[in-house]
Motif scaffolding. Structure first.
Motif, short mmCIF file in Angstrom:
data_model
loop_
_atom_site.label_atom_id
_atom_site.label_comp_id
_atom_site.label_asym_id
_atom_site.label_seq_id
_atom_site.Cartn_x
_atom_site.Cartn_y
_atom_site.Cartn_z
N ASP A 85 0.82 -1.21 0.00
CA ASP A 85 0.00 0.00 0.00
C ASP A 85 0.85 1.26 0.00
O ASP A 85 2.02 1.24 0.40
N GLU A 87 0.13 5.54 0.98
CA GLU A 87 -0.75 6.63 1.41
C GLU A 87 0.13 7.86 1.57
O GLU A 87 0.97 7.91 2.47
N ARG A 98 -4.23 7.20 -1.90
CA ARG A 98 -4.37 5.92 -1.19
C ARG A 98 -4.47 4.84 -2.24
O ARG A 98 -5.39 4.86 -3.06
#
Length: 134
Positions: A85, A87, A98
């Motif tokens: 991920d 962010e 995101r």
């Protein structure tokens, strides 16, 4: 000599250093993000020089871009698959980017031959689209 998971983790850990990350790739190695094509962005960089330029360009748009929450799902000496991920703030829009990525890495002789990533293009478009006064 690093195996696929070690190369993948090193790439993810060094994304803030474009030259270091790019040097993990073989001379003919490639970084592909096919879904970027739908956004009109070059989706393939081949060789350390192009890959370094691609990463550096990304960091100019998202200076705090860093991979987090890495989950390896396939781990063999020559191939690895992971989800990870990001962010981070996109300063030009003031929005938070995101994103969850999925990547497949192919390694040979201690170098990355191919890293193909998939991503949510809607999340990317929302973060990077110009702000309108609607």
């Amino acid at each position: 000599m690093k195996n696929a998971v070690q190369l993948f983790q090193t790439y993810l850990d060094t994304i803030q250093s474009p030259r270091v990350a790019a040097q993990l790739f073989a001379e003919e190695g490639a970084l592909e993000i096919p879904y970027l094509k739908s956004l009109g962005i070059n989706h393939r960089a081949q060789g350390p020089e192009q890959i370094e330029a691609f990463i550096a360009s990304l960091l100019t748009k998202v200076p705090d871009f860093k991979f987090r929450s890495v989950r390896f799902l396939i781990d063999t000496p020559e191939q690895a698959f992971a989800e990870y991920d990001v962010e981070a703030l996109v300063p030009a829009t003031g929005r938070i980017y995101r994103q969850s990525y999925a990547g497949r890495l192919v390694a040979r002789d201690g170098k990355i031959q191919l890293l193909r990533e998939s991503m949510d293009t809607v999340a990317a478009a929302n973060a990077f689209s110009p702000v309108t006064n609607a």
